[in-house]
Design an enzyme around this catalytic site. Structure first.
Site, short mmCIF file in Angstrom:
data_model
loop_
_atom_site.label_atom_id
_atom_site.label_comp_id
_atom_site.label_asym_id
_atom_site.label_seq_id
_atom_site.Cartn_x
_atom_site.Cartn_y
_atom_site.Cartn_z
N ILE A 159 0.84 -1.22 -0.05
CA ILE A 159 0.11 -0.07 -0.03
C ILE A 159 0.88 1.18 0.08
O ILE A 159 0.62 2.18 -0.73
CB ILE A 159 -0.98 0.03 1.18
N ARG A 180 11.60 -0.71 7.71
CA ARG A 180 12.70 -1.41 8.76
C ARG A 180 13.48 -2.19 7.88
O ARG A 180 14.83 -2.08 8.26
CB ARG A 180 12.00 -2.40 9.60
N ARG A 242 -3.59 2.23 11.04
CA ARG A 242 -4.23 1.93 12.36
C ARG A 242 -4.33 3.33 13.00
O ARG A 242 -3.34 3.85 13.11
CB ARG A 242 -3.85 0.82 12.91
N GLU A 271 -11.80 3.39 17.67
CA GLU A 271 -12.93 3.67 16.70
C GLU A 271 -14.01 2.67 16.92
O GLU A 271 -13.49 1.45 17.50
CB GLU A 271 -12.47 3.66 15.46
N HIS A 289 -13.24 5.28 8.32
CA HIS A 289 -12.64 3.93 7.95
C HIS A 289 -13.12 3.61 6.61
O HIS A 289 -13.69 2.40 6.44
CB HIS A 289 -12.57 2.98 9.08
C1 DGY Z 1 -8.10 -3.79 6.47
O1 DGY Z 1 -8.44 -4.56 5.85
O2 DGY Z 1 -7.37 -4.02 7.66
C2 DGY Z 1 -8.69 -2.50 6.49
O3 DGY Z 1 -8.41 -1.68 7.56
C3 DGY Z 1 -10.28 -2.56 6.31
O4 DGY Z 1 -10.21 -1.17 5.56
#
Ligand code: DGY
Length: 323
Positions: A159, A180, A242, A271, A289
């Site tokens: 990502i 890392r 997160r 959350e 989210h």
């Molecule tokens: C996940 O898959 O961990 C995402 O946060 C969901 O959107």
């Protein structure tokens, strides 16, 4: 032979629920209400597979119980910090997740938040809807542009790279990153992305900082008051990872004092409650989210879970096993 008994803890896209219903003896959560811990324990005594998701909490205590029947937790989601994976493993329960299929969707949302925060989109829309807009003028609601700026990525995984790619090739941003382990591949080289030795150096060099590392104990409050103070006064924090990766109270302080320019958040500590102070600030964009929230991605996530538990009950190693 009896079909495996499967419990799905929330509603899933219809197309996936149909496949689950055809393939297993499946129970769905028609009310779509999160399960309590007591309900989880009962479920793990009654079902061969439980399919939890991000909104569920599965701490170690759940796995200490006698008479557990569950053999696999097929998590709907790539992040799994809501499951005590070590405790599940110790109880002989396999755990799988859904990597790969959320990459583009989440990177798109990171860019959305960058643009929204830098161009003051939420603030502008609130002004217009409340009837406060007085018309165009040369100094109205000036933001900053992405082009030519430095984007710092923490966590250069799938990502992180997809976000960097969009920012570099789409917006002409320079990419720096902290990871890392060493990252040296064709894609990263093509972006001329520079790996920095420390998070601190990366923060000081960046105009935007986008978080793409896992949540949980190892990264809790990785972006704390000390590190926020290293950021440029015009910089933005973007979090689609997160909530617990950022010390939210320190972030509220930094946003209030304008020691940084703004933030775009899709995830929160604790959350769905929104940490105190955030919603009062104009210079933060707050989304509920939505990182993976497209029909295509949520269906692909569900199908990944189906693939994992099908392999498991067919006696094979599930492709996305994390424990
Ligand atoms: C996940 O898959 O961990 C995402 O946060 C969901 O959107």
């Amino acid at each position: 032979m009896a079909l495996p008994r499967v419990l799905v803890t929330r509603r899933w896209p219809e197309a996936v629920e149909r496949v689950l219903a055809a393939r297993f003896d499946t129970t769905f959560n028609d009310a779509d209400r999160p399960l309590t811990e007591t309900a989880f324990v009962s479920a793990m005594k009654a079902y061969d597979a439980v399919l939890p998701t991000v909104s569920d909490r599965l701490p170690s205590g759940l796995f200490d119980q006698p008479g557990l029947r569950t053999k696999i937790l097929g998590n709907f989601g790539v992040g799994f910090n809501h499951i005590d994976v070590a405790a599940a493993k110790a109880a002989g329960i396999a755990v799988t997740n859904t990597p790969g299929v959320l990459t583009d969707c989440t990177a798109d949302l990171a860019l959305t938040l960058m643009l929204m925060a830098a161009r003051r989109v939420g603030e502008g829309e609130r002004q217009l809807r409340s009837g406060e807009w007085k018309g165009w003028c040369p100094t109205h609601m000036l933001g900053s542009q992405l082009s030519g700026k430095v984007l710092g990525i923490i966590g250069m995984g799938r990502i992180g790279k997809a976000t960097a790619r969009r920012a570099h090739f789409g917006f002409g941003m320079k990419i720096v990153f902290f990871n890392r382990s060493d990252v040296d591949d064709d894609e990263t080289r093509a972006m001329k992305a520079e790996q920095m030795k420390s998070i601190d150096d990366m923060l000081a060099a960046s105009d935007f900082v986008s978080l793409h590392c896992p949540g949980g104990a190892e990264n809790r409050h990785l972006l704390d008051a000390r590190r926020l103070a290293l950021m440029k006064p015009g910089a933005y924090v973007i979090n689609t990872a997160r909530g617990d990766v950022v010390d939210t109270q320190a972030l509220v302080q930094a946003l209030t004092s304008r020691s940084i320019a703004g933030a775009g958040l899709d995830v929160y500590e604790g959350e769905p409650a929104i940490p105190a102070g955030l919603a009062d600030l104009e210079n933060v964009v707050l989304l509920p989210h939505l990182g993976s929230a497209t029909s295509e991605t949520r269906t692909a996530m569900g199908m990944k879970v189906v693939e994992n538990i099908t392999a498991f009950f067919d006696g094979h190693d599930p492709p996305d096993r994390i424990a």
